[in-house]
Motif scaffolding. Structure first.
Motif, PDB file in Angstrom:
ATOM      1  N   ALA A 121       0.854  -1.190   0.000  1.00  0.00           N
ATOM      2  CA  ALA A 121       0.000   0.000   0.000  1.00  0.00           C
ATOM      3  C   ALA A 121       0.885   1.234   0.000  1.00  0.00           C
ATOM      4  O   ALA A 121       2.078   1.168   0.326  1.00  0.00           O
ATOM      5  N   VAL A 122       0.278   2.363  -0.361  1.00  0.00           N
ATOM      6  CA  VAL A 122       1.010   3.620  -0.324  1.00  0.00           C
ATOM      7  C   VAL A 122       0.105   4.671   0.311  1.00  0.00           C
ATOM      8  O   VAL A 122      -1.103   4.715   0.062  1.00  0.00           O
ATOM      9  N   ILE A 123       0.689   5.498   1.179  1.00  0.00           N
ATOM     10  CA  ILE A 123      -0.035   6.518   1.933  1.00  0.00           C
ATOM     11  C   ILE A 123       0.370   7.886   1.384  1.00  0.00           C
ATOM     12  O   ILE A 123       1.501   8.334   1.616  1.00  0.00           O
ATOM     13  N   PRO A 124      -0.505   8.578   0.654  1.00  0.00           N
ATOM     14  CA  PRO A 124      -0.112   9.865   0.084  1.00  0.00           C
ATOM     15  C   PRO A 124       0.448  10.856   1.111  1.00  0.00           C
ATOM     16  O   PRO A 124       1.439  11.535   0.842  1.00  0.00           O
ATOM     17  N   TYR A 125      -0.174  10.936   2.301  1.00  0.00           N
ATOM     18  CA  TYR A 125       0.363  11.839   3.323  1.00  0.00           C
ATOM     19  C   TYR A 125       1.555  11.238   4.064  1.00  0.00           C
ATOM     20  O   TYR A 125       2.191  11.910   4.875  1.00  0.00           O
ATOM     21  N   GLY A 126       1.846   9.967   3.796  1.00  0.00           N
ATOM     22  CA  GLY A 126       3.089   9.386   4.298  1.00  0.00           C
ATOM     23  C   GLY A 126       4.274   9.815   3.453  1.00  0.00           C
ATOM     24  O   GLY A 126       5.419   9.784   3.895  1.00  0.00           O
ATOM     25  N   VAL A 127       3.982  10.227   2.223  1.00  0.00           N
ATOM     26  CA  VAL A 127       4.988  10.801   1.327  1.00  0.00           C
ATOM     27  C   VAL A 127       5.057  12.307   1.542  1.00  0.00           C
ATOM     28  O   VAL A 127       6.126  12.892   1.625  1.00  0.00           O
ATOM     29  N   GLY A 128       3.888  12.929   1.635  1.00  0.00           N
ATOM     30  CA  GLY A 128       3.841  14.369   1.864  1.00  0.00           C
ATOM     31  C   GLY A 128       3.337  15.126   0.656  1.00  0.00           C
ATOM     32  O   GLY A 128       3.193  14.586  -0.443  1.00  0.00           O
ATOM     33  N   MET A 129       3.073  16.408   0.867  1.00  0.00           N
ATOM     34  CA  MET A 129       2.569  17.263  -0.201  1.00  0.00           C
ATOM     35  C   MET A 129       3.643  17.561  -1.242  1.00  0.00           C
ATOM     36  O   MET A 129       3.365  17.608  -2.437  1.00  0.00           O
ATOM     37  N   ASP A 130       4.864  17.776  -0.793  1.00  0.00           N
ATOM     38  CA  ASP A 130       5.941  18.139  -1.727  1.00  0.00           C
ATOM     39  C   ASP A 130       6.688  16.871  -2.134  1.00  0.00           C
ATOM     40  O   ASP A 130       7.782  16.578  -1.664  1.00  0.00           O
ATOM     41  N   ILE A 131       6.073  16.108  -3.033  1.00  0.00           N
ATOM     42  CA  ILE A 131       6.623  14.815  -3.446  1.00  0.00           C
ATOM     43  C   ILE A 131       8.026  15.004  -4.024  1.00  0.00           C
ATOM     44  O   ILE A 131       8.264  15.889  -4.842  1.00  0.00           O
ATOM     45  N   GLY A 132       8.936  14.149  -3.594  1.00  0.00           N
ATOM     46  CA  GLY A 132      10.284  14.190  -4.143  1.00  0.00           C
ATOM     47  C   GLY A 132      11.098  15.388  -3.710  1.00  0.00           C
ATOM     48  O   GLY A 132      12.102  15.722  -4.357  1.00  0.00           O
ATOM     49  N   CYS A 133      10.703  16.058  -2.634  1.00  0.00           N
ATOM     50  CA  CYS A 133      11.508  17.167  -2.122  1.00  0.00           C
ATOM     51  C   CYS A 133      12.944  16.666  -1.991  1.00  0.00           C
ATOM     52  O   CYS A 133      13.186  15.575  -1.495  1.00  0.00           O
ATOM     53  N   ARG A 134      13.899  17.475  -2.401  1.00  0.00           N
ATOM     54  CA  ARG A 134      15.207  16.933  -2.741  1.00  0.00           C
ATOM     55  C   ARG A 134      16.333  17.886  -2.351  1.00  0.00           C
ATOM     56  O   ARG A 134      16.183  19.103  -2.395  1.00  0.00           O
ATOM     57  N   MET A 135      17.466  17.306  -1.988  1.00  0.00           N
ATOM     58  CA  MET A 135      18.705  18.054  -1.793  1.00  0.00           C
ATOM     59  C   MET A 135      19.614  17.787  -2.982  1.00  0.00           C
ATOM     60  O   MET A 135      19.676  16.659  -3.479  1.00  0.00           O
ATOM     61  N   ALA A 136      20.320  18.807  -3.442  1.00  0.00           N
ATOM     62  CA  ALA A 136      21.310  18.624  -4.512  1.00  0.00           C
ATOM     63  C   ALA A 136      22.503  19.526  -4.223  1.00  0.00           C
ATOM     64  O   ALA A 136      22.351  20.735  -4.030  1.00  0.00           O
ATOM     65  N   LEU A 137      23.685  18.927  -4.188  1.00  0.00           N
ATOM     66  CA  LEU A 137      24.929  19.648  -3.883  1.00  0.00           C
ATOM     67  C   LEU A 137      25.909  19.483  -5.029  1.00  0.00           C
ATOM     68  O   LEU A 137      26.176  18.364  -5.476  1.00  0.00           O
ATOM     69  N   SER A 138      26.428  20.609  -5.522  1.00  0.00           N
ATOM     70  CA  SER A 138      27.521  20.599  -6.500  1.00  0.00           C
ATOM     71  C   SER A 138      28.793  21.119  -5.834  1.00  0.00           C
ATOM     72  O   SER A 138      28.744  22.141  -5.132  1.00  0.00           O
ATOM     73  N   VAL A 139      29.894  20.404  -6.055  1.00  0.00           N
ATOM     74  CA  VAL A 139      31.200  20.826  -5.531  1.00  0.00           C
ATOM     75  C   VAL A 139      32.045  21.280  -6.709  1.00  0.00           C
ATOM     76  O   VAL A 139      32.275  20.512  -7.656  1.00  0.00           O
ATOM     77  N   PHE A 140      32.486  22.538  -6.675  1.00  0.00           N
ATOM     78  CA  PHE A 140      33.249  23.105  -7.784  1.00  0.00           C
ATOM     79  C   PHE A 140      34.750  23.080  -7.490  1.00  0.00           C
ATOM     80  O   PHE A 140      35.159  23.164  -6.322  1.00  0.00           O
ATOM     81  N   PRO A 141      35.568  23.001  -8.540  1.00  0.00           N
ATOM     82  CA  PRO A 141      37.018  22.966  -8.341  1.00  0.00           C
ATOM     83  C   PRO A 141      37.591  24.356  -8.080  1.00  0.00           C
ATOM     84  O   PRO A 141      38.532  24.813  -8.754  1.00  0.00           O
ATOM     85  N   LEU A 142      37.002  25.050  -7.117  1.00  0.00           N
ATOM     86  CA  LEU A 142      37.424  26.400  -6.755  1.00  0.00           C
ATOM     87  C   LEU A 142      37.701  26.438  -5.259  1.00  0.00           C
ATOM     88  O   LEU A 142      36.900  25.923  -4.459  1.00  0.00           O
ATOM     89  N   PRO A 143      38.780  27.046  -4.834  1.00  0.00           N
ATOM     90  CA  PRO A 143      39.103  27.097  -3.401  1.00  0.00           C
ATOM     91  C   PRO A 143      38.147  28.003  -2.635  1.00  0.00           C
ATOM     92  O   PRO A 143      37.485  28.874  -3.216  1.00  0.00           O
ATOM     93  N   GLU A 144      38.114  27.810  -1.335  1.00  0.00           N
ATOM     94  CA  GLU A 144      37.189  28.544  -0.454  1.00  0.00           C
ATOM     95  C   GLU A 144      37.292  30.050  -0.626  1.00  0.00           C
ATOM     96  O   GLU A 144      36.273  30.756  -0.617  1.00  0.00           O
TER      97      GLU A 144
END
Length: 475
Positions: free
Chosen positions: A137-160
């Motif tokens: 089974a799947v629970i829509p509110y067990g997933v939430g309103m913002d489906i697939g809410c996501r983090m994305a991090l890019s690391v660039f070859p540039l010093p601090e």
């Protein structure tokens, strides 16, 4: 504008039932923000709530009214009398409301197992930070309103130091290459293969949302969503990113599936509540059987929404990378509002819902953000079975959004950000660092769940100028 004089009889005439809904609606209208609303406009708004209360059950202002107007079934699906045991991480600083919601979820007849993460706080249905494994089974509110809410991090070859030397340029890059909220997208849009997906033609609720998805591609939501430049500090020499230990310029984004995901969540939550009537305390945990047509449709639509969220982040990072003139040397991404088909420790197949929880299977990489003045962490999952191979999705709120708006002072927040060298564009008091738990405490309670490869410290932050929300608190 004429003075508003809405009375109980006016509400009865538009179909409000006798009972608490009338009194609660009048109480809301008596609030300062509605006192100047004319009678016709007030009644029109209340008619909208009466016609579709499901749409307002998450609205902070109207949810108590809407909950009274949601049709109550004559016979509901019963809960199990016993609460199945589940693991709680950092229990001593998880609020009672989140524990009670998780207890209720562990009484569902379809529940197999569960866990509560250390950043947990009360939400709708499943608490934010809740992980729930259920049978077929799947629970829509067990997933939430913002489906697939996501983090994305890019690391660039540039010093601090380039972060500080190029601060003005980086601020301009973020302003020109990000859009927030529902008011504006990009005039020149990037195309994406996702718009050719058959789900847009085959699933009713998606047919009318394809153009919205096209309009919003590459943009971020309001609330707790952000795009920010900061310092990536890689500390593990054996990291899978193939990035040598050191400090680099990084770009971190947090957003979800926009209006597309919200439409899917609202539509199938309504169907689930009708098909699976539960007692009042559990009604937002209504499920759809994966043997049903509605369940299969939701599963397909949820996966499309998750892929759309990923596509939005991809476009955000591509735009900014191009403006920066650099290609990322490493990327880390993860969903944290989703459901997965997984095999549990005892060999059973289950649908695992992670609402505000990061996948932490063995070797799986993810990003767990802190607050604007505290670092987030790049992590590698340890595959801990007690947590259902999950970890927190952020620091978690210690103060509700409404409480933060009422108690925090803008001057104090500005000083806090200045003291930590944070430049904030947009945002509001409910995103203030003081509204969140200590990320270091949260991480201390999940040492068995993830290994830390490095950190990300925000410096230049953009959020929606008029939205509500905060890091690590979205649904």
């Amino acid at each position: 504008m004429s003075k508003q004089t809405v009375r109980g009889n006016d509400l009865r005439k538009i179909g409000f039932p006798e009972g608490p809904a009338i009194g609660r609606a009048l109480d809301v209208l008596a609030d300062r923000q509605f006192k100047k609303l004319d009678k016709g406009s007030a009644l029109a708004l209340l008619q909208q709530i009466k016609a579709d209360p499901y749409k307002y059950v998450r609205d902070e202002t109207w949810r108590e009214v809407a909950q009274e107007l949601v049709p109550q079934p004559s016979k509901s699906v019963g809960l199990n009398p016993e609460i199945k045991d589940y693991r709680r991480y950092g229990e001593e600083f998880i609020e009672d409301g989140a524990r009670k919601q998780m207890d209720t979820a562990m009484q569902l007849p379809v529940t197999i197992d569960g866990a509560l993460m250390p950043d947990a706080h009360q939400g709708y249905g499943l608490p934010i930070g809740g992980v729930l494994a259920v049978d077929n089974a799947v629970i829509p509110y067990g997933v939430g309103m913002d489906i697939g809410c996501r983090m994305a991090l890019s690391v660039f070859p540039l010093p601090e130091h380039e972060l500080y030397q190029r601060a003005k340029e980086l601020r301009k890059i973020i302003l020109e290459n990000t859009r927030f909220g529902n008011k504006s997208g990009f005039d020149k849009k990037m195309d994406d293969a996702i718009f050719e997906r058959p789900e847009f033609r085959e699933i009713g609720v998606l047919k009318g949302k394809r153009q919205t998805a096209i309009d919003q591609i590459g943009t971020s939501g309001s609330g707790n969503h952000f795009v920010e430049f900061g310092v990536v500090d890689i500390t593990d020499p054996d990291n899978e990113l193939d990035v040598p230990p050191g400090k680099y310029l990084g770009l971190l984004s947090h957003s979800g599936s926009r209006g597309l995901g919200a439409a899917v969540a609202q539509h199938y939550t309504k169907l689930a509540m009708q098909a699976c009537p539960l007692p009042p305390e559990a009604r937002h945990l209504a499920w759809l059987s994966l043997d049903s047509q509605a369940g299969q449709e939701y599963w397909a639509a949820m996966n499309l929404a998750g892929d759309y969220a990923s596509a939005c982040h991809d476009q955000i990072h591509r735009r900014i990378s191009k403006a920066l003139g650099e290609r990322a040397m490493a990327k880390v991404e993860n969903h944290h509002n989703f459901a997965w088909r997984e095999t549990l420790a005892d060999g059973r197949e289950a649908i695992v819902h992670r609402k505000g929880a990061t996948p932490a299977g063995k070797g799986v990489l993810g990003v767990i953000p802190g607050s604007m003045t505290a670092p987030g962490f790049i992590v590698r999952g340890r595959g801990e079975r007690d947590s259902l191979q999950s970890a927190s999705h952020g620091a978690g709120r210690r103060m509700s959004r409404s409480a933060a708006m009422k108690t925090l002072k803008e001057g104090d927040v500005r000083r806090e950000l200045k003291d930590h060298g944070i430049e904030l564009m947009g945002g509001g008091l409910d995103e203030a660092p003081m509204a969140y738990k200590d990320i270091h405490q949260v991480m201390a309670h999940q040492r068995d769940l993830v290994d830390v490869l490095g950190s990300f410290t925000p410096k230049i932050v953009r959020m929606d100028a008029g939205g509500k929300g905060g890091k690590g608190g979205g649904e």
